[in-house]
Design an enzyme around this catalytic site. Structure first.
Site, PDB file in Angstrom:
ATOM      1  N   CYS A   1       0.711   3.392   3.114  1.00  0.00           N
ATOM      2  CA  CYS A   1       1.343   2.619   4.192  1.00  0.00           C
ATOM      3  C   CYS A   1       2.863   2.721   4.088  1.00  0.00           C
ATOM      4  O   CYS A   1       3.546   2.868   5.099  1.00  0.00           O
ATOM      5  CB  CYS A   1       0.907   1.159   4.134  1.00  0.00           C
ATOM      6  SG  CYS A   1      -0.883   0.908   4.204  1.00  0.00           S
TER       7      CYS A   1
ATOM      8  N   CYS B   1       0.844  -1.204   0.000  1.00  0.00           N
ATOM      9  CA  CYS B   1       0.000   0.000   0.000  1.00  0.00           C
ATOM     10  C   CYS B   1       0.883   1.258   0.000  1.00  0.00           C
ATOM     11  O   CYS B   1       1.740   1.410   0.867  1.00  0.00           O
ATOM     12  CB  CYS B   1      -0.896  -0.091   1.239  1.00  0.00           C
ATOM     13  SG  CYS B   1      -1.551   1.438   1.867  1.00  0.00           S
TER      14      CYS B   1
END
Length: 125
Positions: free
Chosen positions: A50, A47
């Protein structure tokens, strides 16, 4: 132009390299029972937001060691934790008080200043 491309690659490599290990169920339980505030970031290694948070979390974990618990959970490797914490999107940051009670939840990228502010609200200095 070459310098800009080299700088971009360096920044990407730095972001990709900085990451907390995914916390185990035991580590999560210990953090929530430690008597210290905690932040659990639930995300995934693939991600993009992330990945951008990884160096922030790693830095905060070192800076707040002994005063607060900063944990990362990779939801791909620990789907039970994603279910336990009712994750609807990644990344999700959950803030817990010193008793282990959830007090705040944020979905999406969260910058360092906002995390520090929430830790201050929880009494972490």
């Amino acid at each position: 132009m070459r310098a800009l491309a080299a700088l971009s690659l360096l920044l990407i490599a730095t972001v990709a390299r900085a990451e907390l290990p995914s916390a185990s169920d035991d580590a999560i339980s210990q953090a929530l029972a430690s008597g210290k505030p905690a932040v659990i970031d639930l995300g995934a290694r693939y991600c993009i937001p992330c990945k951008k948070m990884a160096p922030i979390l790693e830095s905060l974990a070192a800076e707040y060691r002994g005063r607060a618990n900063i944990l990362f959970i990779d939801v791909n490797g620990n789907q039970a934790a994603a279910k336990r914490f009712r994750v609807q999107m990644i990344p999700t940051q959950i803030f817990f008080d010193a008793r282990g009670k959830e007090v705040k939840r944020h979905m999406g990228f969260m910058d360092r200043a906002d995390i520090v502010r929430e830790l201050s609200v929880l009494g972490v200095r």
